[in-house]
Design a protein around this motif. Structure first.
Motif, PDB file in Angstrom:
ATOM      1  N   GLU A  13       0.812  -1.223   0.000  1.00 19.76           N
ATOM      2  CA  GLU A  13       0.000   0.000   0.000  1.00 19.76           C
ATOM      3  C   GLU A  13       0.840   1.265   0.000  1.00 19.76           C
ATOM      4  OE1 GLU A  13      -3.418   0.089   2.461  1.00 19.76           O
ATOM      5  OE2 GLU A  13      -3.664  -2.096   2.448  1.00 19.76           O
ATOM      6  N   PRO A  14       1.706   1.421  -0.998  1.00 20.57           N
ATOM      7  CA  PRO A  14       2.626   2.559  -1.025  1.00 20.57           C
ATOM      8  C   PRO A  14       1.906   3.893  -1.242  1.00 20.57           C
ATOM      9  CG  PRO A  14       2.748   1.372  -3.089  1.00 20.57           C
ATOM     10  CD  PRO A  14       1.879   0.554  -2.174  1.00 20.57           C
ATOM     11  N   ALA A  15       0.679   3.876  -1.783  1.00 21.65           N
ATOM     12  CA  ALA A  15       0.014   5.139  -2.100  1.00 21.65           C
ATOM     13  C   ALA A  15      -0.993   5.551  -1.039  1.00 21.65           C
ATOM     14  CB  ALA A  15      -0.673   5.048  -3.463  1.00 21.65           C
ATOM     15  N   SER A  16      -1.147   4.724   0.007  1.00 22.91           N
ATOM     16  CA  SER A  16      -2.149   5.102   1.005  1.00 22.91           C
ATOM     17  C   SER A  16      -1.676   6.337   1.748  1.00 22.91           C
ATOM     18  CB  SER A  16      -2.415   3.947   1.964  1.00 22.91           C
ATOM     19  OG  SER A  16      -1.431   3.877   2.943  1.00 22.91           O
ATOM     20  N   GLY A  17      -2.563   7.293   1.905  1.00 25.66           N
ATOM     21  CA  GLY A  17      -2.202   8.539   2.580  1.00 25.66           C
ATOM     22  C   GLY A  17      -1.626   9.585   1.645  1.00 25.66           C
ATOM     23  N   LEU A  18      -1.474   9.261   0.371  1.00 27.88           N
ATOM     24  CA  LEU A  18      -0.955  10.262  -0.567  1.00 27.88           C
ATOM     25  C   LEU A  18      -2.118  11.029  -1.199  1.00 27.88           C
ATOM     26  CD1 LEU A  18       1.860   8.414  -2.579  1.00 27.88           C
ATOM     27  CD2 LEU A  18       1.925   9.420  -0.299  1.00 27.88           C
ATOM     28  N   ASN A  19      -1.923  12.328  -1.479  1.00 28.89           N
ATOM     29  CA  ASN A  19      -2.968  13.072  -2.180  1.00 28.89           C
ATOM     30  C   ASN A  19      -2.868  12.811  -3.688  1.00 28.89           C
ATOM     31  OD1 ASN A  19      -1.082  14.851  -3.354  1.00 28.89           O
ATOM     32  ND2 ASN A  19      -1.095  16.131  -1.509  1.00 28.89           N
ATOM     33  N   ASP A  20      -3.834  13.343  -4.458  1.00 28.32           N
ATOM     34  CA  ASP A  20      -3.923  13.006  -5.884  1.00 28.32           C
ATOM     35  C   ASP A  20      -2.657  13.339  -6.658  1.00 28.32           C
ATOM     36  OD1 ASP A  20      -6.346  11.956  -5.488  1.00 28.32           O
ATOM     37  OD2 ASP A  20      -7.506  13.613  -6.362  1.00 28.32           O
ATOM     38  N   THR A  21      -2.085  14.541  -6.373  1.00 23.90           N
ATOM     39  CA  THR A  21      -0.865  14.937  -7.070  1.00 23.90           C
ATOM     40  C   THR A  21       0.265  13.969  -6.753  1.00 23.90           C
ATOM     41  OG1 THR A  21      -1.561  17.079  -6.239  1.00 23.90           O
ATOM     42  CG2 THR A  21       0.369  17.035  -7.692  1.00 23.90           C
ATOM     43  N   GLU A  22       0.356  13.640  -5.461  1.00 24.19           N
ATOM     44  CA  GLU A  22       1.418  12.720  -5.037  1.00 24.19           C
ATOM     45  C   GLU A  22       1.246  11.351  -5.694  1.00 24.19           C
ATOM     46  OE1 GLU A  22       2.648  14.257  -0.560  1.00 24.19           O
ATOM     47  OE2 GLU A  22       0.774  13.162  -0.806  1.00 24.19           O
ATOM     48  N   VAL A  23      -0.019  10.914  -5.828  1.00 26.12           N
ATOM     49  CA  VAL A  23      -0.265   9.616  -6.466  1.00 26.12           C
ATOM     50  C   VAL A  23       0.196   9.648  -7.918  1.00 26.12           C
ATOM     51  CG1 VAL A  23      -2.058   8.024  -7.265  1.00 26.12           C
ATOM     52  CG2 VAL A  23      -2.147   8.934  -4.939  1.00 26.12           C
ATOM     53  N   GLU A  24      -0.061  10.778  -8.591  1.00 28.07           N
ATOM     54  CA  GLU A  24       0.373  10.886  -9.993  1.00 28.07           C
ATOM     55  C   GLU A  24       1.887  10.804 -10.105  1.00 28.07           C
ATOM     56  OE1 GLU A  24      -1.228  14.234 -12.204  1.00 28.07           O
ATOM     57  OE2 GLU A  24      -3.234  13.651 -11.497  1.00 28.07           O
ATOM     58  N   GLU A  25       2.575  11.544  -9.213  1.00 28.44           N
ATOM     59  CA  GLU A  25       4.037  11.506  -9.224  1.00 28.44           C
ATOM     60  C   GLU A  25       4.537  10.104  -8.918  1.00 28.44           C
ATOM     61  OE1 GLU A  25       5.423  14.452  -6.467  1.00 28.44           O
ATOM     62  OE2 GLU A  25       4.525  16.069  -7.661  1.00 28.44           O
ATOM     63  N   PHE A  26       3.855   9.475  -7.982  1.00 28.68           N
ATOM     64  CA  PHE A  26       4.254   8.134  -7.580  1.00 28.68           C
ATOM     65  C   PHE A  26       4.090   7.156  -8.741  1.00 28.68           C
ATOM     66  CE2 PHE A  26       3.751   4.094  -5.325  1.00 28.68           C
ATOM     67  CZ  PHE A  26       4.889   4.134  -4.542  1.00 28.68           C
ATOM     68  N   THR A  27       2.999   7.328  -9.510  1.00 28.41           N
ATOM     69  CA  THR A  27       2.756   6.472 -10.670  1.00 28.41           C
ATOM     70  C   THR A  27       3.911   6.579 -11.663  1.00 28.41           C
ATOM     71  OG1 THR A  27       0.411   6.911 -10.371  1.00 28.41           O
ATOM     72  CG2 THR A  27       1.065   5.903 -12.448  1.00 28.41           C
ATOM     73  N   ARG A  28       4.322   7.827 -11.929  1.00 25.34           N
ATOM     74  CA  ARG A  28       5.444   8.036 -12.860  1.00 25.34           C
ATOM     75  C   ARG A  28       6.712   7.373 -12.340  1.00 25.34           C
ATOM     76  NH1 ARG A  28       3.176  13.073 -13.962  1.00 25.34           N
ATOM     77  NH2 ARG A  28       4.309  14.143 -12.322  1.00 25.34           N
ATOM     78  N   LEU A  29       6.905   7.507 -11.020  1.00 25.22           N
ATOM     79  CA  LEU A  29       8.090   6.914 -10.393  1.00 25.22           C
ATOM     80  C   LEU A  29       8.106   5.393 -10.576  1.00 25.22           C
ATOM     81  CD1 LEU A  29      10.529   7.714  -8.727  1.00 25.22           C
ATOM     82  CD2 LEU A  29       9.124   7.599  -6.683  1.00 25.22           C
ATOM     83  N   LEU A  30       6.940   4.773 -10.376  1.00 24.44           N
ATOM     84  CA  LEU A  30       6.870   3.319 -10.532  1.00 24.44           C
ATOM     85  C   LEU A  30       7.170   2.902 -11.965  1.00 24.44           C
ATOM     86  CD1 LEU A  30       3.849   2.120  -8.350  1.00 24.44           C
ATOM     87  CD2 LEU A  30       6.290   2.080  -7.839  1.00 24.44           C
TER      88      LEU A  30
END
Lengths: 266, 317
Positions: free
Chosen positions: A183-200
């Protein structure tokens, strides 16, 4: 890995806690280089499965083949040294003795350094040279996740989202073949999730296989090559995102009829 | 100014070196500093185990005893040279720590505390029991003074320099350990053992290594103690000694290496100031301890770093 191109093959994995079957005969495999998502309702056994694979809480029955080698029965640190690294659902960073953000990432290099007491005391120059090299690498990873400015801060001073990124950098420092993300994206806001997606996606491009447990279906649908659905410790379904979205059992058990996330173009 | 901040310990070192020349201490005074040095070696080792690795030991004096008695018995009864006897003590202590480390350090918290306490008690009981070898409860006498290369360190000042050279080597090696990948693994174990394992740290092995190093330091301290005293008895190595070491750690500032060293120095020299209160000496000692621990939870070294940061302008983190 060569065989069928599968880096990880889980077969018949069962885990019982005092007679309760948290995992019941779960089998699936992951193709090398893929991102596989593990989804399902709370209590379905997702984290239990990750712990069984990484050795923190070995399965009662079944086998876990990493590159064709059964890792059940190996210690967690041995499994980690074979190239399996992970992040935790509840963040677990090292904070004692004023350990910094950089220190946390540097620990990821432990399995490659395997420092000895003798070397540490008597081969100071070698240690110093090693330390320079891995510090460079750690700083590069902190840059990748956008935390290079916080290298000398303490983990507790970082925002929740940044602590998750730090866990990711620490996991990458091990040069993993396979990454388990809980659950790496739990607690992240929408912008952070987008950045995280790119990172993955960047991590995937480096050839690292990822098994991700995640509730954020938008993220899952965007990145997963393949999905496994768990429900009550059993495998409910497995397949590409489009098939999972259309699966009536999955909709019934987890996604819900009104599921909109599956409407995201794949 | 940053140079001062980084090399402040050189000033301390110089002070140790010139003190006998300028202060012309009596044998009693230099003896106090010799004891302080010996306790610093013990405290620094225990700090590696407790402050860094997070493994409590309420029986660290056991290895102090092993070093002292190995040295004492081999030199007084078997004609070994003191340095050879010290070497045997180190090997013996390390082996003992290696063999007991895994089972004992598999325990946690209170259970670990109880096991280490029991270990201390077992060692003391064995010393008392093997009377023929150890002199039993009445002690082991006629331990010769230390010699290196045939040069006897009978003179207090010579021994003072010898002990403090060892202190410097112990602190330097302890710092080398904690400021290295090895030390990072210890800190990871202290923070979260499961997470440390997930990053390839063989926790049982690293805990045992830290235990062995602490045992080696304690054994060296024991040998230094035995050859200085010439006479040792089980009382010197009981649980009270172990508890005193814990007090030194917390008083000085645990998990900093320098802190426990400072704590040991302070606690060994404190009676020099408080003896004038005569009957109230213990009371005053106790009050000072409580005041430091209550108002300065990071210990004497915490006070020291705070002062240093005030005097020397803060450098960027």
């Amino acid at each position: 890995m060569e065989k069928n191109g599968h880096i990880l093959t889980i077969s018949g994995v069962t885990k019982t806690f005092d007679g309760v079957r948290a995992l019941d005969d779960v089998s699936f495999s992951i193709r090398s280089g893929d991102i596989k998502a593990l989804i399902g309702p709370n209590g379905a056994g997702k984290t239990t499965l990750l712990n069984a694979v990484s050795g923190l809480n070995p399965p009662t029955n079944g086998s876990v083949l990493l590159e064709g080698r059964d890792v059940v029965g190996l210690r967690t640190d041995q499994i980690a040294s074979l190239g399996m690294s992970r992040t935790f659902q509840l963040i677990r960073l090292f904070t004692i003795n004023n350990a910094t953000v950089l220190d946390n990432v540097l620990l990821g290099a432990h399995m490659h350094l395997k420092p000895t007491l003798f070397g540490t005391i008597f081969l100071r120059r070698k240690i110093k040279r090693q330390e320079r090299e891995i510090t460079q690498k750690a700083m590069d990873l902190l840059k990748l996740v956008g935390l290079e400015k916080d290298a000398h801060a303490f983990p507790g001073e970082l925002s929740f989202g940044n602590q998750r990124l730090l866990e990711l950098a620490r996991a990458l420092m091990t040069d993993p073949k396979m990454l388990l993300l809980d659950e790496p994206a739990s607690g992240l806001n929408d912008t952070e999730v987008e950045e995280f997606t790119r990172l993955l996606m960047t991590i995937k491009q480096q050839g690292i296989t990822i098994l991700i447990v995640e509730h954020n279906m938008k993220l899952v649908m965007n990145i997963a090559d393949d999905i496994v659905v768990l429900d009550f410790g059993r495998k409910l379904a497995e397949g590409p995102p489009s098939a999972i979205c259309a699966n009536p059992d999955v909709i019934q058990a987890y996604l819900g009829v009104q599921s909109t996330e599956c409407g995201v173009p794949l | 100014m940053n140079t001062l901040k980084r090399y402040w310990w050189l000033i301390l070192l110089a002070a140790i070196a010139v003190y006998p020349v300028i202060g012309k201490p009596s044998p009693y005074r230099s003896g106090l500093l010799i004891f302080a040095g010996i306790y610093i070696i013990l405290a620094v080792g225990l700090d590696l185990l407790m402050g860094y690795t997070g493994q409590i030991s309420v029986g660290h004096a056991a290895f102090f005893a092993v070093g002292a008695y190995t040295s004492g018995i081999l030199t007084a009864k078997y004609g070994f040279s003191p340095s050879a006897a010290m070497g045997v003590g180190v090997v013996f202590s390390a082996t003992l720590a290696f063999l007991t480390g895994r089972p004992v350090l598999a325990l946690k918290e209170y259970y670990l505390a109880m096991a280490t306490l029991a270990f201390n008690e077992i060692v003391v009981t064995l010393i008392i029991g093997f009377e023929g070898l150890t002199g039993g409860a009445s002690g082991l006498r006629d331990i010769p003074p230390f010699t290196i290369f045939g040069f006897s360190l009978l003179n207090h000042l010579h021994y003072y320099y010898f002990v403090w050279t060892v202190v410097v080597l112990v602190i330097a090696s302890a710092l080398a350990v904690v400021r290295s990948p090895f030390g990072r693994a210890l800190i990871a174990i202290h923070s979260d053992e499961q997470a440390a394992r997930s990053f390839g740290v063989n926790c049982a092995k690293y805990k045992t290594r830290a235990y062995m190093l602490a045992a080696v330091y304690a054994s060296i301290a024991g040998s230094l103690f035995a050859h200085y005293m010439g006479f040792i008895a089980p009382d010197d190595f009981g649980i009270l000694t172990s508890i005193n070491l814990l007090v030194m750690l917390f008083l000085g500032g645990i998990g900093t290496i320098f802190g426990p060293a400072l704590g040991a120095l302070f606690l060994k020299l404190l009676p020099e100031i408080t003896y004038q209160f005569q009957d109230y000496e213990l009371l005053i000692n106790g009050i000072i301890l409580i005041v430091v621990l209550v108002f300065f939870p990071r210990g004497l070294f915490g006070i020291f770093t705070a002062l240093r940061n005030k005097i020397v302008p803060r450098m960027g983190k």
